[in-house]
Design an enzyme around this catalytic site. Structure first.
Site, PDB file in Angstrom:
ATOM      1  N   PRO A  96      92.371 -47.248  63.195  1.00  0.00           N
ATOM      2  CA  PRO A  96      92.167 -46.075  61.725  1.00  0.00           C
ATOM      3  C   PRO A  96      93.801 -46.355  61.095  1.00  0.00           C
ATOM      4  O   PRO A  96      94.765 -45.743  61.714  1.00  0.00           O
ATOM      5  CB  PRO A  96      91.638 -45.480  61.632  1.00  0.00           C
ATOM      6  CG  PRO A  96      91.810 -44.713  63.003  1.00  0.00           C
ATOM      7  CD  PRO A  96      91.947 -46.214  64.108  1.00  0.00           C
ATOM      8  N   GLY A  97      93.856 -46.596  59.782  1.00  0.00           N
ATOM      9  CA  GLY A  97      95.408 -46.250  59.251  1.00  0.00           C
ATOM     10  C   GLY A  97      95.071 -45.355  58.198  1.00  0.00           C
ATOM     11  O   GLY A  97      95.872 -44.410  58.392  1.00  0.00           O
ATOM     12  N   ARG A 152     100.171 -47.985  45.026  1.00  0.00           N
ATOM     13  CA  ARG A 152      99.302 -47.840  44.742  1.00  0.00           C
ATOM     14  C   ARG A 152      98.341 -48.122  43.693  1.00  0.00           C
ATOM     15  O   ARG A 152      97.216 -49.379  43.122  1.00  0.00           O
ATOM     16  CB  ARG A 152      98.697 -47.950  46.049  1.00  0.00           C
ATOM     17  CG  ARG A 152      99.032 -47.682  47.290  1.00  0.00           C
ATOM     18  CD  ARG A 152      98.558 -46.881  48.572  1.00  0.00           C
ATOM     19  NE  ARG A 152      97.035 -47.747  48.534  1.00  0.00           N
ATOM     20  CZ  ARG A 152      96.184 -47.122  47.859  1.00  0.00           C
ATOM     21  NH1 ARG A 152      95.838 -45.798  47.190  1.00  0.00           N
ATOM     22  NH2 ARG A 152      94.530 -47.313  48.205  1.00  0.00           N
ATOM     23  N   CYS A 183     111.291 -50.917  34.249  1.00  0.00           N
ATOM     24  CA  CYS A 183     111.117 -52.037  33.233  1.00  0.00           C
ATOM     25  C   CYS A 183     109.892 -52.720  33.014  1.00  0.00           C
ATOM     26  O   CYS A 183     110.791 -54.048  32.724  1.00  0.00           O
ATOM     27  CB  CYS A 183     112.610 -53.015  32.905  1.00  0.00           C
ATOM     28  SG  CYS A 183     113.905 -51.946  32.659  1.00  0.00           S
ATOM     29  N   GLU A 184     108.923 -52.722  33.426  1.00  0.00           N
ATOM     30  CA  GLU A 184     108.058 -53.014  33.660  1.00  0.00           C
ATOM     31  C   GLU A 184     106.657 -52.306  33.057  1.00  0.00           C
ATOM     32  O   GLU A 184     106.662 -51.008  33.321  1.00  0.00           O
ATOM     33  CB  GLU A 184     107.192 -54.478  34.069  1.00  0.00           C
ATOM     34  CG  GLU A 184     107.276 -54.050  35.368  1.00  0.00           C
ATOM     35  CD  GLU A 184     107.032 -55.273  36.482  1.00  0.00           C
ATOM     36  OE1 GLU A 184     106.330 -55.579  36.643  1.00  0.00           O
ATOM     37  OE2 GLU A 184     108.241 -55.977  36.797  1.00  0.00           O
ATOM     38  N   TYR A 241     100.384 -46.534  53.103  1.00  0.00           N
ATOM     39  CA  TYR A 241     100.407 -47.674  51.698  1.00  0.00           C
ATOM     40  C   TYR A 241     101.596 -46.955  50.387  1.00  0.00           C
ATOM     41  O   TYR A 241     101.311 -47.163  49.905  1.00  0.00           O
ATOM     42  CB  TYR A 241      99.251 -48.171  51.362  1.00  0.00           C
ATOM     43  CG  TYR A 241      98.675 -48.732  52.856  1.00  0.00           C
ATOM     44  CD1 TYR A 241      99.089 -50.055  53.946  1.00  0.00           C
ATOM     45  CD2 TYR A 241      97.419 -48.372  53.117  1.00  0.00           C
ATOM     46  CE1 TYR A 241      98.719 -49.904  55.006  1.00  0.00           C
ATOM     47  CE2 TYR A 241      96.897 -48.390  54.099  1.00  0.00           C
ATOM     48  CZ  TYR A 241      97.170 -49.705  55.030  1.00  0.00           C
ATOM     49  OH  TYR A 241      96.562 -49.993  56.311  1.00  0.00           O
TER      50      TYR A 241
HETATM   51  C1  LIG Z   1      95.816 -52.593  57.915  1.00  0.00           C
HETATM   52  C2  LIG Z   1      95.242 -52.449  59.350  1.00  0.00           C
HETATM   53  C3  LIG Z   1      94.143 -51.976  59.406  1.00  0.00           C
HETATM   54  C4  LIG Z   1      94.557 -50.838  59.489  1.00  0.00           C
HETATM   55  O1  LIG Z   1      93.483 -50.849  57.988  1.00  0.00           O
HETATM   56  P1  LIG Z   1      93.141 -49.033  57.497  1.00  0.00           P
HETATM   57  O2  LIG Z   1      91.971 -49.458  56.065  1.00  0.00           O
HETATM   58  O3  LIG Z   1      94.085 -48.143  57.131  1.00  0.00           O
HETATM   59  O4  LIG Z   1      92.413 -47.743  58.307  1.00  0.00           O
HETATM   60  C5  LIG Z   1      94.272 -52.077  60.993  1.00  0.00           C
HETATM   61  N1  LIG Z   1      93.950 -53.224  61.671  1.00  0.00           N
HETATM   62  C6  LIG Z   1      94.493 -54.050  61.014  1.00  0.00           C
HETATM   63  C7  LIG Z   1      94.344 -55.564  61.403  1.00  0.00           C
HETATM   64  C8  LIG Z   1      95.316 -54.189  59.426  1.00  0.00           C
HETATM   65  O5  LIG Z   1      96.152 -55.191  59.403  1.00  0.00           O
END
Ligand SMILES: *Cc1c(COP(=O)(O)O)cnc(C)c1O
Length: 403
Positions: A262-263, A300, A330-331, A358
Site C-alpha cells: 500500500p502507498g 491530482r 499559465c494554463e 502522490y
Molecule cells: C503504485 C503502486 C502501488 C501503490 O498503490 P497505491 O494505490 O498507492 O496503494 C503498489 N504496487 C505497485 C506495483 C505500484 O505500482
C-alpha cells in the site's frame, strides 16, 4: 479538524512559510497498525509503496515500524537503502526499464519483479540463480480511474495470465528460481470481492511453481477523499482475505509469506498542503480564489480529477461562500469548483487535505517555480524534512554556453 490543529498548522506556516506540505507521523503509524492488524495470517509483510511519498524521513519511520519497501525505480531503491532498509526488505516493481537498471538492482540485491517475457529471458540467461518474482496481469477491470487502473486487458502491466504456459516453458528451460508471484490490479478498489477473485487466479499460477516463497497482492486500497466518502473496509477485507489465503496454504500443505504494497492507504490522509491566497476575483459567473501555488505543487485535481477537501484556516468563523479555487500556472489549473469555504480574503491560508500521497512526489518545476518545503510532525515536534527550492536549484544543471 480541531482548532488546536488549525492553530498548529498556521504556526507552521509562520515558521516555514507557504506553500508548505505538512505530514503527521501519528496518522501514518495508525494507518500502518490498522492495516497490519486487519490480517490474521502467519507471515505478513507490508511494503510501503514509496512513490506515494518518497521523503527519506518518511521512509525511516516506516522502517522503524517494521515495514518493507516497494520501489519502482533504482533511485527509490537507493533512497530506501539510505533510509536503512535491508535489500531483502525492498521489492522492485518497475515497468519497461532497461537492462542496465535491472543490473543495478541485482547488484544491490533487492527482490525483483519481472513483468515481461523479454526480461524473464534476460534474467534466465544472465542471472540464472537470482530469485525473481513474476508480475501477473489477471485482466480484471478494477479501479476508479483509467489512468490508475492497471489490471485490465489493455493494460501495459504484468504478464498476461493467459500466457501462463509460456511463462512455465521459459522458467523451465532457464531453470529460473521463481521466489514470488505478484499481482497489482490497480488503485481505488472498493470491495474485497475483487481481491478474493484475483487471489484465486494468482493461486492457480502459484500452483505451477514449487519454488514460490511469497505471494504479493500489490495494492489498490481506496481512501476517503470526501468527508464520509467510500473507502476500503480494511478490517472486513483483512478477514475475508486471510480466510482465503489461509485456506490456500492449508490446501497446499505449506506456508507462504503474504505481501501487500500500500502507498495511498498509509500516507494519504497524513498529509496537508497549505497555501496562501493571492487574489480573490469576482467574475460575472464565479468567484475565483487564486492561490500562491498550482498544478506544479499538487497535480491530482487536474491529472486525475481528484477531489481534495479544502478549508480556509484563517477565517474559521467567516460566512460560507461559494468559490472556485485555482492556481497561478499559465494554463487552467483548478483545484476545486463551487466549493463552500468560510469567506476567503487575500492572504488567507487554505488547507488541502489528503495531501500525503502522490502530491509532493508528483510536484514539478513547471513555470520555473520552486517546489515547496515539507515538514514532519513527529512525537510532538516539527521537523523540516525538505528545504524549499531556490533559484540555484532551478539552474544548477543548466550549463550556460557562450554562443
Ligand atoms: C503504485 C503502486 C502501488 C501503490 O498503490 P497505491 O494505490 O498507492 O496503494 C503498489 N504496487 C505497485 C506495483 C505500484 O505500482
Amino acid at each position: 479538524m480541531s482548532s488546536i490543529n488549525r492553530k498548529q498548522m498556521l504556526s507552521l506556516v509562520d515558521k516555514y512559510g507557504a506553500p508548505l506540505y505538512v505530514y503527521d507521523s501519528a496518522i501514518m503509524r495508525a494507518n500502518y497498525d490498522r492495516f497490519i492488524n486487519a490480517f490474521d495470517v502467519k507471515d505478513l509483510k507490508v511494503h510501503y509503496a514509496c512513490k506515494a511519498l518518497s521523503n527519506i524521513s518518511v521512509l525511516k519511520l516506516f522502517k522503524s515500524w517494521g515495514a518493507g519497501l516497494d520501489c519502482v525505480s533504482i533511485q527509490e531503491i537507493r533512497i530506501g537503502l539510505m533510509a536503512g532498509f535491508e535489500s531483502n526488505e525492498i521489492l522492485f516493481t518497475p515497468n519497461n526499464i532497461s537492462e542496465e537498471e535491472f543490473d543495478l538492482a541485482v547488484q544491490l540485491g533487492v527482490n525483483i519483479n519481472v513483468d515481461n517475457f523479454d526480461m524473464l529471458e534476460y534474467f534466465g540467461s544472465t542471472y540464472p540463480d537470482y530469485p525473481i518474482c513474476i508480475r501477473i496481469n489477471p485482466h480484471m477491470m478494477a479501479g476508479g480511474n483509467r489512468k490508475i487502473s492497471v489490471g485490465h486487458i489493455g493494460s501495459k502491466f504484468g504478464i498476461s495470465i493467459h500466457q501462463l504456459p509460456l511463462i512455465e516453458r521459459i522458467v523451465k528451460s532457464f531453470n529460473i528460481n521463481v521466489a514470488g508471484i505478484h499481482v497489482h490490479t490497480g488503485s481505488d478498489i472498493l470491495d474485497s470481492e475483487i481481491f478474493v477473485k484475483a487471489a484465486e487466479l494468482v493461486f492457480s499460477v502459484v500452483d505451477k511453481f514449487d519454488s514460490v516463497k511469497y505471494i504479493d497482492f500489490g495494492s489498490g486500497f481506496k481512501v476517503a477523499y470526501k468527508k464520509g466518502g467510500l473507502a476500503t473496509d480494511i478490517e472486513e477485507f483483512g478477514k475475508d482475505f486471510s480466510d482465503t489465503f489461509n485456506a490456500y496454504c492449508q490446501n497446499r500443505g505449506r506456508d507462504f509469506e503474504l505481501k501487500f504494497e500500500p502507498g495511498k492507504y498509509l500516507v494519504s490522509n497524513s498529509g496537508f498542503f497549505l497555501a496562501r491566497t493571492n487574489v480573490v476575483k469576482q467574475t460575472t459567473s464565479t468567484t475565483f480564489v487564486g492561490i500562491d501555488s498550482g498544478m506544479n505543487h499538487l497535480i491530482r485535481p487536474m491529472f486525475y480529477d481528484a477531489y481534495h477537501q479544502i478549508e480556509n484556516l484563517t477565517n474559521p468563523d467567516g460566512k460560507k461562500k461559494i468559490y472556485s479555487i485555482v492556481g497561478y500556472i499559465c494554463e487552467t489549473d483548478t483545484f476545486g469548483v463551487d466549493r463552500q469555504l468560510n469567506e476567503v480574503r487575500k492572504h488567507d491560508i487554505l488547507m488541502f487535505e489528503n495531501a500525503g500521497a502522490y502530491c509532493y512526489s508528483m510536484a514539478s518545476n513547471y513555470n520555473s517555480r520552486y517546489r515547496p518545503s515539507e515538514v514532519l510532525l513527529h512525537e510532538g515536534k516539527d521537523y523540516l524534512i525538505r528545504h524549499r527550492e531556490t533559484f540555484e536549484d532551478l539552474v544548477r544543471n543548466q550549463p550556460n554556453p557562450k554562443f
